[in-house]
Design a protein around this motif. Structure first.
Motif, PDB file in Angstrom:
ATOM      1  N   TYR A   1       7.325  -4.817 -10.305  1.00 46.83           N
ATOM      2  CA  TYR A   1       5.962  -4.382 -10.592  1.00 46.83           C
ATOM      3  C   TYR A   1       5.288  -3.993  -9.280  1.00 46.83           C
ATOM      4  CZ  TYR A   1       1.128  -6.189 -10.384  1.00 46.83           C
ATOM      5  OH  TYR A   1      -0.173  -6.421 -10.086  1.00 46.83           O
ATOM      6  N   PHE A   2       4.630  -2.850  -9.302  1.00 46.68           N
ATOM      7  CA  PHE A   2       3.861  -2.337  -8.161  1.00 46.68           C
ATOM      8  C   PHE A   2       2.374  -2.384  -8.464  1.00 46.68           C
ATOM      9  CE2 PHE A   2       6.995  -0.429  -5.356  1.00 46.68           C
ATOM     10  CZ  PHE A   2       8.095  -0.272  -6.181  1.00 46.68           C
ATOM     11  N   GLN A   3       1.626  -2.794  -7.479  1.00 48.09           N
ATOM     12  CA  GLN A   3       0.180  -2.621  -7.524  1.00 48.09           C
ATOM     13  C   GLN A   3      -0.133  -1.694  -6.345  1.00 48.09           C
ATOM     14  OE1 GLN A   3      -2.075  -2.512  -9.335  1.00 48.09           O
ATOM     15  NE2 GLN A   3      -3.874  -3.698  -8.876  1.00 48.09           N
ATOM     16  N   GLY A   4      -0.500  -0.459  -6.661  1.00 47.62           N
ATOM     17  CA  GLY A   4      -0.652   0.517  -5.584  1.00 47.62           C
ATOM     18  C   GLY A   4       0.706   0.866  -5.002  1.00 47.62           C
ATOM     19  N   THR A   5       0.810   0.857  -3.689  1.00 46.46           N
ATOM     20  CA  THR A   5       2.066   1.235  -3.035  1.00 46.46           C
ATOM     21  C   THR A   5       3.023   0.073  -2.858  1.00 46.46           C
ATOM     22  OG1 THR A   5       1.114   0.843  -0.848  1.00 46.46           O
ATOM     23  CG2 THR A   5       0.895   3.070  -1.733  1.00 46.46           C
ATOM     24  N   GLY A   6       2.533  -1.130  -2.948  1.00 42.96           N
ATOM     25  CA  GLY A   6       3.368  -2.284  -2.641  1.00 42.96           C
ATOM     26  C   GLY A   6       3.977  -2.930  -3.869  1.00 42.96           C
ATOM     27  N   ALA A   7       5.185  -3.463  -3.674  1.00 47.06           N
ATOM     28  CA  ALA A   7       5.841  -4.194  -4.757  1.00 47.06           C
ATOM     29  C   ALA A   7       5.229  -5.589  -4.815  1.00 47.06           C
ATOM     30  CB  ALA A   7       7.339  -4.268  -4.512  1.00 47.06           C
ATOM     31  N   ALA A   8       4.429  -5.850  -5.858  1.00 46.01           N
ATOM     32  CA  ALA A   8       3.761  -7.140  -5.980  1.00 46.01           C
ATOM     33  C   ALA A   8       4.715  -8.224  -6.471  1.00 46.01           C
ATOM     34  CB  ALA A   8       2.573  -7.018  -6.915  1.00 46.01           C
ATOM     35  N   ASP A   9       5.730  -7.824  -7.208  1.00 42.39           N
ATOM     36  CA  ASP A   9       6.683  -8.789  -7.748  1.00 42.39           C
ATOM     37  C   ASP A   9       7.998  -8.068  -8.006  1.00 42.39           C
ATOM     38  OD1 ASP A   9       6.616 -11.153 -10.571  1.00 42.39           O
ATOM     39  OD2 ASP A   9       8.171 -10.679  -9.120  1.00 42.39           O
ATOM     40  N   ASP A  10       9.019  -8.417  -7.251  1.00 40.82           N
ATOM     41  CA  ASP A  10      10.341  -7.805  -7.464  1.00 40.82           C
ATOM     42  C   ASP A  10      11.353  -8.842  -7.916  1.00 40.82           C
ATOM     43  OD1 ASP A  10      11.461  -7.534  -3.965  1.00 40.82           O
ATOM     44  OD2 ASP A  10      10.773  -9.222  -5.178  1.00 40.82           O
TER      45      ASP A  10
ATOM     46  N   ARG B   1      21.497  -4.346  -4.863  1.00 44.66           N
ATOM     47  CA  ARG B   1      21.866  -2.941  -5.110  1.00 44.66           C
ATOM     48  C   ARG B   1      20.697  -2.164  -5.700  1.00 44.66           C
ATOM     49  NH1 ARG B   1      24.859  -1.876  -8.852  1.00 44.66           N
ATOM     50  NH2 ARG B   1      24.899  -3.836 -10.016  1.00 44.66           N
ATOM     51  N   PHE B   2      19.711  -2.904  -6.200  1.00 44.79           N
ATOM     52  CA  PHE B   2      18.557  -2.289  -6.840  1.00 44.79           C
ATOM     53  C   PHE B   2      17.372  -2.299  -5.876  1.00 44.79           C
ATOM     54  CE2 PHE B   2      19.637  -1.966 -11.414  1.00 44.79           C
ATOM     55  CZ  PHE B   2      20.861  -2.595 -11.389  1.00 44.79           C
ATOM     56  N   PHE B   3      16.693  -1.157  -5.823  1.00 46.57           N
ATOM     57  CA  PHE B   3      15.533  -1.045  -4.947  1.00 46.57           C
ATOM     58  C   PHE B   3      14.579  -0.037  -5.559  1.00 46.57           C
ATOM     59  CE2 PHE B   3      13.445  -1.865  -1.091  1.00 46.57           C
ATOM     60  CZ  PHE B   3      12.904  -0.690  -0.603  1.00 46.57           C
ATOM     61  N   ALA B   4      13.281  -0.247  -5.389  1.00 44.87           N
ATOM     62  CA  ALA B   4      12.307   0.696  -5.927  1.00 44.87           C
ATOM     63  C   ALA B   4      11.215   0.945  -4.901  1.00 44.87           C
ATOM     64  CB  ALA B   4      11.707   0.189  -7.228  1.00 44.87           C
ATOM     65  N   VAL B   5      10.674   2.146  -4.922  1.00 46.69           N
ATOM     66  CA  VAL B   5       9.597   2.513  -4.006  1.00 46.69           C
ATOM     67  C   VAL B   5       8.505   3.235  -4.756  1.00 46.69           C
ATOM     68  CG1 VAL B   5      11.115   2.649  -1.989  1.00 46.69           C
ATOM     69  CG2 VAL B   5      10.744   4.694  -3.390  1.00 46.69           C
ATOM     70  N   ARG B   6       7.329   3.207  -4.155  1.00 49.99           N
ATOM     71  CA  ARG B   6       6.176   3.938  -4.696  1.00 49.99           C
ATOM     72  C   ARG B   6       5.308   4.325  -3.495  1.00 49.99           C
ATOM     73  NH1 ARG B   6       1.356   1.774  -8.639  1.00 49.99           N
ATOM     74  NH2 ARG B   6       0.955   3.740  -9.720  1.00 49.99           N
ATOM     75  N   PRO B   7       5.770   5.239  -2.696  1.00 49.82           N
ATOM     76  CA  PRO B   7       5.187   5.486  -1.369  1.00 49.82           C
ATOM     77  C   PRO B   7       3.730   5.929  -1.357  1.00 49.82           C
ATOM     78  CG  PRO B   7       6.789   7.172  -1.930  1.00 49.82           C
ATOM     79  CD  PRO B   7       6.906   6.116  -2.974  1.00 49.82           C
ATOM     80  N   GLU B   8       3.296   6.637  -2.372  1.00 48.38           N
ATOM     81  CA  GLU B   8       1.916   7.134  -2.364  1.00 48.38           C
ATOM     82  C   GLU B   8       1.083   6.514  -3.483  1.00 48.38           C
ATOM     83  OE1 GLU B   8       2.244  11.374  -2.406  1.00 48.38           O
ATOM     84  OE2 GLU B   8       3.160  11.457  -0.414  1.00 48.38           O
ATOM     85  N   GLY B   9       1.609   5.486  -4.081  1.00 50.81           N
ATOM     86  CA  GLY B   9       0.843   4.784  -5.105  1.00 50.81           C
ATOM     87  C   GLY B   9       0.794   5.481  -6.445  1.00 50.81           C
ATOM     88  N   SER B  10       1.669   6.489  -6.603  1.00 54.15           N
ATOM     89  CA  SER B  10       1.704   7.179  -7.900  1.00 54.15           C
ATOM     90  C   SER B  10       3.139   7.175  -8.431  1.00 54.15           C
ATOM     91  CB  SER B  10       1.161   8.595  -7.768  1.00 54.15           C
ATOM     92  OG  SER B  10       1.236   9.276  -8.996  1.00 54.15           O
ATOM     93  N   VAL B  11       3.893   8.223  -8.117  1.00 50.13           N
ATOM     94  CA  VAL B  11       5.286   8.325  -8.563  1.00 50.13           C
ATOM     95  C   VAL B  11       6.118   7.195  -7.963  1.00 50.13           C
ATOM     96  CG1 VAL B  11       7.364   9.741  -8.415  1.00 50.13           C
ATOM     97  CG2 VAL B  11       5.146  10.807  -8.913  1.00 50.13           C
TER      98      VAL B  11
ATOM     99  N   ILE C   1       0.742   7.429 -15.698  1.00 45.27           N
ATOM    100  CA  ILE C   1      -0.506   8.044 -16.144  1.00 45.27           C
ATOM    101  C   ILE C   1      -1.461   8.112 -14.952  1.00 45.27           C
ATOM    102  CG2 ILE C   1      -2.527   7.719 -17.627  1.00 45.27           C
ATOM    103  CD1 ILE C   1      -0.617   6.458 -19.685  1.00 45.27           C
ATOM    104  N   SER C   2      -2.103   9.253 -14.812  1.00 44.04           N
ATOM    105  CA  SER C   2      -2.997   9.456 -13.676  1.00 44.04           C
ATOM    106  C   SER C   2      -4.095   8.393 -13.649  1.00 44.04           C
ATOM    107  CB  SER C   2      -3.642  10.846 -13.784  1.00 44.04           C
ATOM    108  OG  SER C   2      -4.552  11.050 -12.739  1.00 44.04           O
ATOM    109  N   GLY C   3      -4.273   7.796 -12.483  1.00 47.69           N
ATOM    110  CA  GLY C   3      -5.311   6.781 -12.336  1.00 47.69           C
ATOM    111  C   GLY C   3      -4.842   5.362 -12.574  1.00 47.69           C
ATOM    112  N   HIS C   4      -3.630   5.206 -13.109  1.00 47.23           N
ATOM    113  CA  HIS C   4      -3.108   3.856 -13.318  1.00 47.23           C
ATOM    114  C   HIS C   4      -2.586   3.302 -11.999  1.00 47.23           C
ATOM    115  CE1 HIS C   4      -2.417   3.789 -17.969  1.00 47.23           C
ATOM    116  NE2 HIS C   4      -3.658   4.078 -17.624  1.00 47.23           N
ATOM    117  N   THR C   5      -3.106   2.141 -11.616  1.00 45.89           N
ATOM    118  CA  THR C   5      -2.714   1.585 -10.326  1.00 45.89           C
ATOM    119  C   THR C   5      -1.466   0.712 -10.421  1.00 45.89           C
ATOM    120  OG1 THR C   5      -4.168  -0.314 -10.643  1.00 45.89           O
ATOM    121  CG2 THR C   5      -5.096   1.603  -9.509  1.00 45.89           C
ATOM    122  N   ALA C   6      -1.210   0.161 -11.583  1.00 44.14           N
ATOM    123  CA  ALA C   6      -0.061  -0.725 -11.742  1.00 44.14           C
ATOM    124  C   ALA C   6       1.099   0.029 -12.380  1.00 44.14           C
ATOM    125  CB  ALA C   6      -0.436  -1.935 -12.588  1.00 44.14           C
TER     126      ALA C   6
END
Lengths: 112, 116
Positions: free
Chosen positions: B48-57, B64-74, B26-31
Motif C-alpha cells: 500500500y502506498f500513501q503518496g509516493t512512499g510505501a506505507a506498508d509492504d 523478488r517483488f518490488f513496487a514503486v510510485r515515484p510521482e504519487g500517481s502511477v 483514479i485522479s486525485g486518489h492518494t492511496a
C-alpha cells in the motif's frame, strides 16, 4: 488475528428468490470497517457497501440489504427478489491497518 | 470519470523472466494498493502506498517483488525471476485516503499473469 469467514462457498437459487450471504469476522480492533464487494464474471471488483463498527443500523439499498450484528461479529448481505444479473462472486472484507482482509468469497448463481 | 486502469490486461512470461505491471489510479486518489488474487480465492494484500512512499509492504511475498510510485500517481509492480507460483491476477486499487479513514477502495480490472 484478523480474519473473515464466508462459510458458503456456492449458493444457487432460482430467480426472484431472496438469498442471504453470510460473513463472520474476527478482530481485536475497537474501530474497524467492513465491506462487501461484488466480482462479476468480467472480473472487476465492484464496491457495494462500507460499514463502520460504531454504526449498527441495518442498511437497505434497493434490493440489497445488510445486517450488521456486532454481538455475533457478523455482517450478512441479503438480496431480495434476486435477478440473473446478480450472479457473481461476493466478497466480504475487513479493514485492518489500511489493508483489506478478505473472505474467500461466495459464488452466487441465479438461475432463470 | 475514468476508473483505475491496469496494463497489460494479460501477460504471459517464461519462468525466470522479469515483468512489470502498471497501475494508473483514479485522479486525485492518494492511496494505492496492490493485491494478488488466485483462482477461487479472495484478494491477498501485497503493498500500500500513501503518496509516493510505501506505507506498508508487509504483504510482498519475498524480495523478488518490488513496487514503486515515484510521482504519487502511477505505480509499477515489478517481479524478478518469475516463478510458476507467481501466476495470478494482480489487482490494483485506489482510494481518496487510506480506507481506515472510511474511504472505499476502487479496483482496476487486473492483470492476469501467467508464468510458463
Amino acid at each position: 488475528a484478523q480474519k473473515v469467514t464466508q462459510a458458503q462457498t456456492e449458493i444457487s437459487v432460482v430467480e426472484k428468490e431472496d438469498v442471504t450471504l453470510d460473513c463472520v469476522y474476527e478482530t481485536r480492533d475497537t474501530t474497524y470497517y467492513l465491506f462487501w464487494y461484488k466480482q462479476p464474471p468480467s472480473g472487476e471488483l465492484v464496491f457495494l457497501i462500507r460499514r463502520n463498527s460504531f454504526d449498527e443500523q441495518n442498511e437497505i439499498s434497493g434490493r440489497y440489504s445488510w445486517n450488521f450484528q456486532k454481538s455475533t461479529s457478523s455482517f450478512n448481505f441479503t438480496i431480495t427478489a434476486s435477478q440473473v444479473v446478480d450472479s457473481a462472486v461476493y466478497f466480504c472484507a475487513l479493514d485492518s491497518n489500511y489493508q483489506l482482509i478478505w473472505g474467500a468469497g461466495t459464488k452466487l448463481i441465479i438461475k432463470p | 470519470g475514468a476508473g483505475v486502469s491496469q496494463t497489460p490486461s494479460n501477460k504471459v512470461t517464461e519462468k525466470g523472466k522479469y515483468v512489470e505491471l502498471r497501475c494508473d489510479p483514479i485522479s486525485g486518489h492518494t492511496a494505492l494498493y496492490w493485491y494478488r488474487q488466485s483462482l477461487g480465492q479472495g484478494p491477498e494484500f501485497l503493498i500500500y502506498f500513501q503518496g509516493t512512499g510505501a506505507a506498508d509492504d508487509s504483504g510482498l511475498p519475498n524480495d523478488r517483488f518490488f513496487a514503486v510510485r515515484p510521482e504519487g500517481s502511477v505505480s509499477t509492480l515489478k517481479i524478478q525471476r518469475t516463478e510458476r507460483g507467481d501466476s495470478a491476477v494482480y489487482l490494483c486499487a485506489s482510494s481518496l485516503f487510506p480506507s481506515g479513514a472510511s474511504y472505499e477502495q476502487y479496483f482496476g480490472p487486473g492483470t492476469r499473469l501467467t508464468v510458463t
